[in-house]
Design a protein around this motif. Structure first.
Motif, short mmCIF file in Angstrom:
data_model
loop_
_atom_site.label_atom_id
_atom_site.label_comp_id
_atom_site.label_asym_id
_atom_site.label_seq_id
_atom_site.Cartn_x
_atom_site.Cartn_y
_atom_site.Cartn_z
N GLN A 188 0.86 -1.18 0.00
CA GLN A 188 0.00 0.00 0.00
C GLN A 188 0.90 1.23 0.00
N CYS A 250 -11.15 -1.68 -0.87
CA CYS A 250 -10.93 -2.05 0.54
C CYS A 250 -12.28 -2.31 1.20
N VAL A 252 -14.68 -0.41 2.31
CA VAL A 252 -15.24 0.43 3.38
C VAL A 252 -16.58 1.05 3.01
N CYS A 268 -13.83 2.48 8.53
CA CYS A 268 -12.39 2.44 8.21
C CYS A 268 -11.58 2.30 9.49
N PRO A 269 -10.68 1.33 9.55
CA PRO A 269 -9.91 1.14 10.78
C PRO A 269 -8.91 2.26 11.05
N ASP A 270 -8.66 3.10 10.06
CA ASP A 270 -7.75 4.24 10.27
C ASP A 270 -8.48 5.49 10.76
N CYS A 313 -8.34 4.68 -1.67
CA CYS A 313 -8.46 4.82 -0.21
C CYS A 313 -9.46 5.93 0.11
N MET A 314 -10.62 5.55 0.62
CA MET A 314 -11.65 6.56 0.93
C MET A 314 -11.21 7.48 2.06
N LYS A 315 -10.36 7.01 2.93
CA LYS A 315 -9.84 7.90 3.98
C LYS A 315 -9.10 9.07 3.33
N GLU A 377 -6.73 -4.81 0.46
CA GLU A 377 -7.42 -3.70 -0.19
C GLU A 377 -7.42 -3.80 -1.72
S1 SF4 Z 1 -7.25 3.43 5.28
FE1 SF4 Z 1 -8.04 3.70 3.20
S2 SF4 Z 1 -7.63 1.76 2.15
FE2 SF4 Z 1 -7.46 1.38 4.38
S3 SF4 Z 1 -9.51 0.70 4.99
FE3 SF4 Z 1 -9.44 2.92 5.32
S4 SF4 Z 1 -10.28 3.80 3.43
FE4 SF4 Z 1 -9.72 1.68 2.99
#
Ligand code: SF4
Ligand code: SF4
Length: 380
Positions: A188, A250, A252, A268-270, A313-315, A377
């Motif tokens: 990634q 990924c 989400v 999203c885990p982030d 990556c939606m984040k 992802e």
């Molecule tokens: S950090 Fe980005 S790629 Fe990873 S789960 Fe969240 S949105 Fe998806």
């Protein structure tokens, strides 16, 4: 057809027939990686272990997800610090698939029963030995590779290296070594203004060119997931719709639920610190569809990479174009998008459809159907 009484059916909680429950079984970790995303908002270490029961989880699944194939990813913190709870869940859901996301340092100590139930293990490194030890601590890379060799006879599932690709010093040789030691390598892209300056993008492009060349060079599969996924999406585009409803790969926005140790659910885990993204609660037994969705201000619709990327990556997109964090857009989102477009162009140079048509059947099957796509992802 006009809905009866103009009442529209509620949006489905998850799209498609599969849903991934990513259980953060503890937020504790035995390492202190310098870039850990759980450090944002003081999430890391804030909840020591799961405070809901496997029975409550079963009740939640039965209430909201019946008729779907539910599969699990054990995540953290470091999930091998809480195998007791993971085993309870494995016994409660004996027919389901399990994936583990781990830093790999404790794998030599986890119970055999736990290892034998895993369909895939994602093991985090950052590239080669020097780069990984720089982020994670001296000796970690060797420890992880030793553990991989030790557990391999006990694992029926696949072993996947998960490379967070920060460093412009990572080489083709680093990826080659990981491809020899693991069944798959996922990477990634990761960018950051201060620690990883813009020239790291051009150095990553050089390695991407080599990776793609290597992928198309022989008859055997070079198991680099984002290259496999890019080829799949270009040659068999319908697969994106099957696994993530045509949205970010990924999942989400479509079919991934991240369950915190206290039972709260986020897409999203982030972004577990973003309370506005709260999506449900296992203890209170409710869930709604993902609030992390494409937005008109995101540039994906006009992007040449959209047909294979689908919003990556939606984040990164959310922070850049919805929250309008300009520094994030400039130093993270845009460089990552540049790398994705470059990867797609490199794949196109090798005429992927012609290559796929001539590839041996097992290689074609791996490109279209590899189970590992459901556990990572897909796009970098
Ligand atoms: S950090 Fe980005 S790629 Fe990873 S789960 Fe969240 S949105 Fe998806
Ligand atoms: S490369 Fe960036 S802008 Fe283009 S589709 Fe992917 S996430 Fe969207």
């Amino acid at each position: 057809m006009t809905p009866v009484n103009n009442v529209r059916p509620a949006a489905p909680i998850v799209a498609g027939n599969r849903v991934e429950l990513q259980l953060l079984t503890t937020l504790k970790c035995n390492l202190r990686c310098s870039y850990c995303s759980l450090g944002v908002g003081e999430v890391l270490g804030s909840q020591k272990r799961a405070s809901y029961s496997a029975a409550q989880l079963e009740q939640f699944v039965t209430t909201h997800l019946s008729g779907k194939e539910t599969y699990f990813t054990l995540y953290g913190g470091e999930p091998t610090l809480n195998t007791r709870f993971a085993l309870e869940v494995m016994r409660r859901f004996p027919t389901c698939r399990f994936n583990l996301q781990t830093n790999g340092t404790l794998l030599d100590r986890v119970p055999d029963e736990f290892l034998s139930r895993l369909s895939n293990i994602m093991i985090s490194v950052d590239g080669g030995e020097g780069v990984t030890d720089g982020f994670r601590g001296k000796g970690i890379y060797r420890k992880v590779l030793d553990n991989v060799a030790k557990i391999r006879p006990k694992v029926a599932g696949s072993l996947t290296a998960r490379v967070t690709w920060w460093s412009g010093d990572t080489t083709l040789g680093d990826f080659d070594e990981l491809a020899r030691r693991f069944d798959y390598v996922y990477f990634q892209f990761a960018q950051d203004e201060a620690a990883h300056p813009p020239q790291s993008v051009s150095r990553k492009k050089r390695v991407l060119t080599q990776l793609v060349e290597r992928f198309f060079a022989g008859d055997a599969l070079y198991p680099i997931v984002p290259v496999m996924g890019t080829v799949r999406n270009k040659v068999v585009p319908a697969r994106i719709n099957e696994i993530s409803a045509g949205l970010t790969q990924c999942r989400v926005s479509s079919n991934l639920l991240n369950v915190m140790p206290d039972g709260k659910i986020f897409p999203c885990p982030d972004m577990l610190y973003a309370r506005e993204l709260l999506q449900g609660d296992v203890v209170e037994n409710w869930v709604k569809s993902s609030p992390l969705q494409p937005h008109p201000d995101m540039p994906c619709g006009d992007c040449e990479a959209h047909h294979f990327c689908r919003g990556n990556c939606m984040k990164n997109l959310h922070l850049a174009y919805v929250i309008k964090n300009e520094a994030w857009r400039k130093h993270v989102t845009e460089p990552v998008c540049e790398l994705i477009r470059f990867l797609g162009a490199e794949v196109d140079r090798h005429r992927p459809a012609k290559w796929f048509a001539g590839a041996p059947l097992p290689v074609r099957r791996a490109i279209t159907d590899a189970e590992v796509y459901e556990f990572c992802e897909v796009m970098p």
